[in-house]
Scaffold this active site. Structure first.
Site: not given
Ligand code: PEP
Length: 261
Positions: A11, A13, A104, A106, A175, A181, A219
């Site tokens: 992703n 973003k 998601h 976000e 998630e 992040g 992460s």
């Molecule tokens: C995400 O936003 O789907 C995600 C997993 O981000 P990150 O790997 O940066 O934590």
């Protein structure tokens, strides 16, 4: 017994430019080809990249002839009309975008998307023949207050509530919001517990529950991917930051190879 092929999804973003996309995709295609030569196509995981919409045409041209698929980061629940700023499923299809991330955290947080809206999007995406990647996960506060299971249950049941019995193709991504992040990651044991719980929620709804893929996101990186992907119910990863580096993303893809037949 056939072993399930894992899915490694990036992703991106709101991180992209013509030049950085070109460098990243070319390196991924070359790296994946090299891996294929080493382990053989059947052992590779499925790989997906989800760039920002203005770059779909560029990325789709760069991916031509490769086995990497392209996904979107969200889609409207409407087909067309006066919905300023939105993108429809038919637009995704015109650009050969066949996966879409939905719900998601976000989008839930910054676009105020709720369970009911997400459930409509999942329904429409399935009807249009796309594969939705439905994101669920608890916040730090919810985990500390012992609400993880209730939150996961509410989000999963709601997102899938309009689908017919025995649905297939849906991907669920666990998630934990506190891990996105932040550099914090669920331990493999924590991830496995929630993934097994998600699968148990799918079981009464579909005979495909065992075959459906449940991804971990939060992460995931080159250092922790192997241990997370080794868990029996972790069928792949949804990767943010580490998906922007070809070497990190390829390293995660390699970690998924080891688990395939
Ligand atoms: C995400 O936003 O789907 C995600 C997993 O981000 P990150 O790997 O940066 O934590």
């Amino acid at each position: 017994m056939t072993v399930k092929r894992k899915l490694i999804a990036g992703n991106w973003k709101m991180n992209a430019s013509f030049s950085s996309n070109e460098a990243l995709v070319k390196a991924l295609v070359t790296g994946l080809d090299a891996l294929k030569a080493q382990v053989g196509q059947p052992s590779l995981p499925d790989v997906l990249v989800c760039p920002p919409a203005p770059y779909w045409a560029q990325v789709s041209a760069l991916l031509e002839g490769s086995s990497i698929a392209q996904g979107a980061q969200d889609v409207s629940e409407h087909d067309k009309g006066a919905y300023t700023g939105e993108l429809s499923l038919s637009m995704l299809k015109e650009f050969k975008v066949d996966h879409v991330i939905l719900g998601h955290s976000e989008r839930r947080r910054y676009q105020f998307q709720n369970d009911s809206l997400i459930c409509h999007k999942v329904f429409q995406a399935m009807n249009a023949g796309l594969t939705p990647i439905v994101c669920v996960g608890e916040t730090q506060d919810e985990r500390e207050q012992g609400q993880t299971w209730a939150v996961i249950k509410r989000q999963v049941m709601s997102a899938l509530s309009m689908l017919p019995v025995d649905f297939d193709r849906v991907v669920v991504a666990y998630e934990p919001v506190w891990a996105i992040g932040t550099g914090l990651t669920a331990t493999p044991v924590m991830a496995q517990e929630v993934h097994a719980y998600i699968r148990s929620l799918l079981e009464p709804r579909t005979t495909h529950a065992k075959a459906l893929r449940i991804l971990y996101g939060g992460s995931m990186n080159a250092a922790n991917a192997q241990a997370l992907l080794a868990q029996p119910d972790v069928d792949g990863g949804l990767i943010g930051s580490a998906a922007l580096s070809s070497s990190d993303f390829l390293s995660i893809i390699s970690s998924a190879v080891a688990r395939n037949p």
